[in-house]
Design an enzyme around this catalytic site. Sequence first.
Site, mmCIF file in Angstrom:
data_model
loop_
_atom_site.group_PDB
_atom_site.id
_atom_site.type_symbol
_atom_site.label_atom_id
_atom_site.label_comp_id
_atom_site.label_asym_id
_atom_site.label_seq_id
_atom_site.Cartn_x
_atom_site.Cartn_y
_atom_site.Cartn_z
ATOM 1 N N HIS A 131 0.812 -1.232 0.000
ATOM 2 C CA HIS A 131 0.000 0.000 0.000
ATOM 3 C C HIS A 131 0.843 1.279 0.000
ATOM 4 C CE1 HIS A 131 -3.651 -2.011 0.717
ATOM 5 N NE2 HIS A 131 -3.534 -2.230 2.012
ATOM 6 N N GLU A 141 -3.731 3.129 1.465
ATOM 7 C CA GLU A 141 -3.059 3.512 0.217
ATOM 8 C C GLU A 141 -3.320 4.983 -0.117
ATOM 9 O OE1 GLU A 141 -3.914 1.207 -3.460
ATOM 10 O OE2 GLU A 141 -3.755 3.161 -4.434
ATOM 11 N N CYS A 173 -5.160 -0.138 -11.095
ATOM 12 C CA CYS A 173 -4.411 -1.347 -11.434
ATOM 13 C C CYS A 173 -5.408 -2.396 -11.906
ATOM 14 C CB CYS A 173 -3.682 -1.836 -10.188
ATOM 15 S SG CYS A 173 -3.054 -3.492 -10.359
HETATM 16 FE FE1 F3S Z 1 0.003 -3.409 -6.836
HETATM 17 FE FE2 F3S Z 1 -2.152 -3.730 -8.224
HETATM 18 FE FE3 F3S Z 1 -1.609 -5.390 -6.333
HETATM 19 S S1 F3S Z 1 -1.352 -1.847 -7.469
HETATM 20 S S2 F3S Z 1 -0.498 -4.215 -4.851
HETATM 21 S S3 F3S Z 1 -0.423 -5.096 -8.192
HETATM 22 S S4 F3S Z 1 -3.620 -4.643 -6.867
#
Ligand code: F3S
Length: 288
Positions: free
Chosen positions: A81, A133, A199
């Site tokens: 995070h 985060e 993401c």
């Molecule tokens: Fe990073 Fe995406 Fe996991 S931002 S911590 S890969 S959910």
Amino acid sequence: MEVRLAKSAGFCFGVKRAVETVYEQIEKQKLSVQKLPIYTYGPIIHNEQVVSNLEKNGVRVIEDLEQLKNVEKGIIIIRSHGIDKATFAAIEEMGHICVDATCPFVKRIHNIVEKESRQRKEIVIIGNPGHPEVEGIKGWSEKTAHIVESEEDIKKLDIPKDKEICIVSQTTFNYNKFQDLVEILKNSSYNVIVVNTICNATEERQTEAKEIAALADVMIVIGGAHSSNTRKLYEICSKECSDTYFIQTLDDLHLELPKSVRLVGITAGASTPNNIIEEVQSYVRRNF
Ligand code: F3S
């Protein structure tokens, strides 16, 4: 009978990397002369099994700076995070060694926020206030950043209309909701630059689960009973495959497979450790 395990089952890249970092540090400290204590700044992952296994290896969870003042100097691992800039500096000032396992996708947001705020832009973070985060991202802005998660929050924004604003997002924020909020901000006559920092690990996991469940006769979803992302996976799979099981570990699995079953699909939530996934997978392969 075929068993198909989703490639995206379990930890995402960032969490996997953070957990591996802790185990690497354990090994490193075992070999070192100093043998520094290891701490994680907050639980490395929301999975009791993983956290308690790390505890058995001597890793302690530290909740805040106050607690850190009263412990022996050691290695502090920052979880995926991330944290704010001031906390980072405070940890090092106390004489601890920071090992940064912030997910690179989150780190990218920190860098954008730091750079754009330095160039006098107002920072708007689309995300859930209070989420670690988001709090971390906020703390990389040179001036107070604004957090919005709804249209009401945008109405309450106190930013002069001639100001340029830079919009970023919490990595796990819903994409459609993000787009809607960005549109509202654009239409509010703000001069905006938008960096989509969502993401797609969660989305990929869901899409793959749906695809496998649509083909499977039986689908197994592994994850914590309180994990909302696992519950969501279960809902998605149940719509595609009426014979979908939601289990926490292999002990919960009471499978009876008729001979007609051709494909068993397996997926797992974001905080399910690989060993549990493997156990379930090999059990199904061995016994049916
Ligand atoms: Fe990073 Fe995406 Fe996991 S931002 S911590 S890969 S959910």
